[in-house]
Design a protein around this motif. Structure first.
Motif, PDB file in Angstrom:
ATOM      1  N   PHE A   1     -38.058 -24.719  49.228  1.00 50.84           N
ATOM      2  CA  PHE A   1     -38.815 -25.327  49.997  1.00 50.84           C
ATOM      3  C   PHE A   1     -37.973 -26.657  50.618  1.00 50.84           C
ATOM      4  CE2 PHE A   1     -39.454 -27.863  46.298  1.00 50.84           C
ATOM      5  CZ  PHE A   1     -39.568 -29.339  46.568  1.00 50.84           C
ATOM      6  N   VAL A   2     -38.426 -26.894  51.769  1.00 49.16           N
ATOM      7  CA  VAL A   2     -37.590 -28.313  52.296  1.00 49.16           C
ATOM      8  C   VAL A   2     -38.736 -29.488  52.715  1.00 49.16           C
ATOM      9  CG1 VAL A   2     -35.914 -26.888  53.266  1.00 49.16           C
ATOM     10  CG2 VAL A   2     -37.816 -27.260  54.609  1.00 49.16           C
ATOM     11  N   ARG A   3     -38.302 -30.466  52.890  1.00 54.05           N
ATOM     12  CA  ARG A   3     -39.162 -31.671  53.517  1.00 54.05           C
ATOM     13  C   ARG A   3     -38.880 -31.922  54.762  1.00 54.05           C
ATOM     14  NH1 ARG A   3     -43.457 -33.174  50.024  1.00 54.05           N
ATOM     15  NH2 ARG A   3     -42.805 -32.893  47.713  1.00 54.05           N
ATOM     16  N   THR A   4     -40.063 -32.231  55.589  1.00 52.90           N
ATOM     17  CA  THR A   4     -39.870 -32.289  57.026  1.00 52.90           C
ATOM     18  C   THR A   4     -40.615 -33.558  57.553  1.00 52.90           C
ATOM     19  OG1 THR A   4     -39.685 -31.310  59.218  1.00 52.90           O
ATOM     20  CG2 THR A   4     -41.491 -30.529  57.350  1.00 52.90           C
ATOM     21  N   SER A   5     -40.255 -33.966  58.426  1.00 51.60           N
ATOM     22  CA  SER A   5     -41.401 -34.830  59.242  1.00 51.60           C
ATOM     23  C   SER A   5     -42.034 -34.070  59.890  1.00 51.60           C
ATOM     24  CB  SER A   5     -40.613 -35.871  59.972  1.00 51.60           C
ATOM     25  OG  SER A   5     -41.497 -36.690  60.903  1.00 51.60           O
ATOM     26  N   VAL A   6     -43.539 -34.686  60.341  1.00 51.94           N
ATOM     27  CA  VAL A   6     -44.522 -33.903  61.269  1.00 51.94           C
ATOM     28  C   VAL A   6     -44.672 -34.718  62.284  1.00 51.94           C
ATOM     29  CG1 VAL A   6     -45.474 -32.311  59.407  1.00 51.94           C
ATOM     30  CG2 VAL A   6     -46.451 -34.750  59.746  1.00 51.94           C
ATOM     31  N   GLU A   7     -43.953 -35.952  62.540  1.00 52.88           N
ATOM     32  CA  GLU A   7     -44.291 -36.622  63.688  1.00 52.88           C
ATOM     33  C   GLU A   7     -44.094 -35.871  65.117  1.00 52.88           C
ATOM     34  OE1 GLU A   7     -45.822 -39.655  65.791  1.00 52.88           O
ATOM     35  OE2 GLU A   7     -45.885 -39.461  63.624  1.00 52.88           O
ATOM     36  N   PRO A   8     -43.033 -35.170  64.868  1.00 49.37           N
ATOM     37  CA  PRO A   8     -42.769 -34.417  66.315  1.00 49.37           C
ATOM     38  C   PRO A   8     -43.822 -33.664  66.588  1.00 49.37           C
ATOM     39  CG  PRO A   8     -40.753 -34.432  65.055  1.00 49.37           C
ATOM     40  CD  PRO A   8     -41.631 -35.045  64.152  1.00 49.37           C
ATOM     41  N   LEU A   9     -44.555 -32.859  65.714  1.00 55.23           N
ATOM     42  CA  LEU A   9     -45.741 -31.895  65.916  1.00 55.23           C
ATOM     43  C   LEU A   9     -46.831 -32.822  66.174  1.00 55.23           C
ATOM     44  CD1 LEU A   9     -45.409 -29.699  62.673  1.00 55.23           C
ATOM     45  CD2 LEU A   9     -44.319 -29.516  65.011  1.00 55.23           C
ATOM     46  N   ARG A  10     -47.270 -34.026  65.750  1.00 55.97           N
ATOM     47  CA  ARG A  10     -48.288 -34.816  66.046  1.00 55.97           C
ATOM     48  C   ARG A  10     -48.101 -35.371  67.332  1.00 55.97           C
ATOM     49  NH1 ARG A  10     -49.993 -39.257  61.813  1.00 55.97           N
ATOM     50  NH2 ARG A  10     -51.453 -39.774  63.455  1.00 55.97           N
ATOM     51  N   GLU A  11     -46.876 -35.677  68.029  1.00 55.21           N
ATOM     52  CA  GLU A  11     -46.677 -35.996  69.224  1.00 55.21           C
ATOM     53  C   GLU A  11     -47.017 -34.936  70.192  1.00 55.21           C
ATOM     54  OE1 GLU A  11     -43.155 -37.607  72.501  1.00 55.21           O
ATOM     55  OE2 GLU A  11     -42.516 -37.467  70.254  1.00 55.21           O
ATOM     56  N   ALA A  12     -46.540 -33.829  69.909  1.00 58.90           N
ATOM     57  CA  ALA A  12     -46.948 -32.524  70.797  1.00 58.90           C
ATOM     58  C   ALA A  12     -48.580 -32.511  70.849  1.00 58.90           C
ATOM     59  CB  ALA A  12     -46.405 -31.366  70.182  1.00 58.90           C
ATOM     60  N   GLY A  13     -49.094 -32.479  69.607  1.00 62.73           N
ATOM     61  CA  GLY A  13     -50.718 -32.390  69.794  1.00 62.73           C
ATOM     62  C   GLY A  13     -51.486 -33.513  70.577  1.00 62.73           C
ATOM     63  N   ASP A  14     -50.624 -34.793  70.550  1.00 66.48           N
ATOM     64  CA  ASP A  14     -51.281 -35.873  71.161  1.00 66.48           C
ATOM     65  C   ASP A  14     -51.317 -35.356  72.942  1.00 66.48           C
ATOM     66  OD1 ASP A  14     -51.740 -37.320  69.001  1.00 66.48           O
ATOM     67  OD2 ASP A  14     -50.105 -38.427  69.268  1.00 66.48           O
ATOM     68  N   LEU A  15     -50.512 -34.549  73.327  1.00 60.62           N
ATOM     69  CA  LEU A  15     -50.536 -34.271  74.683  1.00 60.62           C
ATOM     70  C   LEU A  15     -51.746 -33.476  75.146  1.00 60.62           C
ATOM     71  CD1 LEU A  15     -46.552 -33.040  74.923  1.00 60.62           C
ATOM     72  CD2 LEU A  15     -47.701 -35.159  75.830  1.00 60.62           C
TER      73      LEU A  15
END
Length: 456
Positions: free
Chosen positions: A284-298
Motif C-alpha cells: 500500500f501507499v499513502r496519498t493525499s486526496v485533496e486533488p480529488l476533493r478539488e475535482a469533486g467541488d467542481l
C-alpha cells in the motif's frame, strides 16, 4: 395459504440455483415479495408498483421457459424513477414532469431480456439532485438501520428496497455519488461502473456527460452477475463506450488527509476496515486526496451546474412552482457560469486528471470512506444543503475524473450506525474492484433485514 414475507436472503445467485434445481418457482418469489411490500406499508420506497396480476403473469410466462437459459431468470428488480420503464410513468420525483415512456431504457431492456421481473419504480431525490434521500414529494425513506437515519440519495428507494430484502437487485443512477451514498447508509453494495459501460438511454439527465446507471445488491457476487447482463454497447446512447478490462491488482492507496466532520466513531470504523484491507493487500501507499476533493467541488461549485440546468431549463421556466425549492435553487445556479468559466474549469480538471493518472500508475486501487458521517432526516429537514455536500465529499469526483467505484458495507460504528467504504479504480477496472472487495474486505456485513412473521 401461507405466504412467507421474509427477505430474499439468497440474492441473485441463490435464487438462480434454486430455480435451476426446481426447488423454487417465480410465482412463489413474486408472492413473497408482494407480501413484504404490503407488510412494510407506506415506507416511501416506491413511487409506483406493478399490479399483482401483471407480476404473476410475468412469473407464469417465465415458468414456461428454461431457467438455465436466462441469467436473471425470475429475479425481481426495482428501477429508480428517473429511468424509463414501459408501462410506468417516469416522474423523476416531480409529478408535473411525469411522462409515459414509449419503451424501456436500454438497461431495463437488458434486464428483461435476461429474465428479470420488473417490480416497480422507486423514490429518489427530485431530478436526481441531492445525496440525502429527502428531496421528494413522495415521502422520505428511512435507512433500514432506523433511528431516523437518512436513507441517502438520490437513489434512496432503490437502496432501501434491496437493504430491506424486498428485491435482490435495484437500479439507481450515479452522477455525484447517488449509487454509493445510499448503499453506505443502508449497508448494501453499490456499484458505479465506468461512464458509458452501461448504457444510459432512457435516463432522465442530471449531468448527461457524467450520468451512470448504478447497481444495488446485497453482496459483491450478485453485483458482478448483474453487471455481466448490463454492460455493453447501447446504440441509443451517444455516450456509450467499451474498453478493455484492466488486469487484477490489489495494491492499495490509502488517504492521509481525511475529514470526518468530527465523527470519531466513523473515523474509527473506517480505520478498522482499512487495517483489515492492508493486512490482506500485497502493498500500500499513502496519498493525499485533496486533488480529488478539488475535482469533486467542481460538480456543485462549478460550471457542471450549467449542464444540470441544460436538462431542466425549459421545464423550470414553464413550471417553476412544481419543483421543490431546494432542487430549483441548486439547478438555477447553473445560469451564473459563463463559457469562460466552463473552459477554465475544464483546464483545471484536466490537470487533476493527470494527477489521478499518476496515482493509479503507482497503485491499483484507492480505499475511501463512502460517507464521512451520517445525518438524521430531522437534520436534513433543518439544513438541506450543507450536509448534502458533506455526504458527497468522497464520491463527487469519480465521474469527472473518469473512474469506477464499488461501495461495500464494512460493519458499523461503535454506536451502531452503518460504515461503508469505497474502492475506486481507473476506467474499466470493474473486474479488479469486484475481485478486490472479496479479497481485501471480507466479511461484508449486510444491512439488518427486519424480521416479519408469515401472514395468511
Amino acid at each position: 395459504m401461507q405466504i412467507a414475507t421474509a427477505a430474499l436472503p439468497d440474492g441473485v445467485l441463490g435464487l438462480r440455483s434454486a430455480y435451476r434445481a426446481g426447488t423454487l418457482r417465480p410465482r412463489e418469489v413474486v408472492d413473497g415479495m408482494l407480501a413484504r411490500i404490503a407488510a412494510r406499508g407506506a415506507d416511501a420506497v416506491w413511487i409506483s408498483v406493478a399490479p399483482a396480476a401483471e407480476l404473476r403473469e410475468r412469473a407464469a410466462e417465465l415458468e414456461r421457459l428454461d431457467p438455465a437459459a436466462l441469467p436473471l431468470y425470475g429475479i425481481p428488480v426495482a428501477i429508480k424513477d428517473n429511468i424509463d420503464v414501459a408501462g410506468f410513468p417516469t416522474t423523476a420525483a416531480c409529478p408535473a414532469f411525469a411522462y409515459p415512456p414509449a419503451a424501456d431504457a436500454g438497461a431495463v431492456r437488458r434486464l428483461r431480456e435476461a429474465g428479470a421481473v420488473v417490480v416497480g419504480k422507486t423514490n429518489l431525490d427530485q431530478f436526481a439532485t441531492g445525496l440525502n434521500g429527502g428531496r421528494s414529494p413522495y415521502g422520505v425513506p428511512e435507512s433500514v438501520f432506523g433511528g431516523d437515519l437518512i436513507s441517502g440519495g438520490s437513489s434512496s428507494g432503490s437502496a432501501v428496497a434491496v437493504a430491506a430484502g424486498i428485491v435482490p437487485v435495484a437500479l439507481g443512477t450515479d452522477t455525484a455519488g447517488s449509487g454509493r451514498v445510499p448503499a453506505a447508509l443502508n449497508g448494501v453494495v453499490g456499484l458505479k461502473p465506468t461512464r458509458g459501460l452501461v448504457g444510459a438511454s432512457g435516463v432522465v439527465p442530471a449531468c448527461r456527460s457524467l450520468d451512470c446507471v448504478s447497481v444495488f445488491t446485497r453482496d459483491v457476487a450478485d453485483a458482478a452477475a448483474v453487471l455481466c447482463v448490463l454492460a455493453g454497447p447501447d446504440p441509443d446512447d451517444p455516450w456509450s463506450r467499451t474498453g478493455p478490462s484492466l488486469p487484477p491488482g490489489l495494491t492499495l492507496a490509502l488517504p492521509e488527509d481525511l475529514d470526518f466532520e468530527g465523527d470519531a466513531a466513523m473515523r474509527a470504523a473506517f480505520e478498522a476496515a482499512a487495517d483489515r484491507a492492508v493486512a490482506r493487500a500485497p502493498g500500500f501507499v499513502r496519498t493525499s486526496v485533496e486533488p480529488l476533493r478539488e475535482a469533486g467541488d467542481l460538480l456543485y461549485g462549478g460550471p457542471w451546474l450549467a449542464e444540470r440546468l441544460t436538462a431542466l431549463e425549459d421545464f423550470l421556466a414553464a413550471h417553476p412552482e412544481e419543483v421543490l425549492p431546494v432542487t430549483r435553487a441548486v439547478v438555477e445556479q447553473g445560469a451564473a457560469f459563463s463559457a469562460v468559466d466552463v473552459f477554465r474549469a475544464r483546464h483545471r480538471l484536466q490537470e487533476l486528471r493527470a494527477w489521478t493518472d499518476r496515482l493509479f500508475a503507482a497503485t491499483d486501487l484507492l480505499l475511501l470512506p463512502t460517507v464521512p458521517t451520517t445525518f438524521t432526516r430531522a437534520d436534513l429537514a433543518a439544513e438541506p444543503v450543507g450536509p448534502n455536500l458533506v455526504l458527497g465529499r468522497y464520491t463527487q469526483f469519480t465521474n469527472l475524473l473518469d473512474l469506477a467505484a464499488l461501495a461495500v458495507p464494512a460493519g458499523t460504528t461503535a454506536d451502531g450506525r452503518p460504515c461503508g467504504v469505497t474502492l475506486v479504480g481507473p476506467a474499466f477496472s470493474e473486474d479488479r474492484l469486484l475481485a478486490a472487495a472479496g479479497a481485501l474486505l471480507p466479511p461484508l456485513v449486510p444491512a439488518p433485514v427486519p424480521s416479519i412473521p408469515e401472514v395468511s
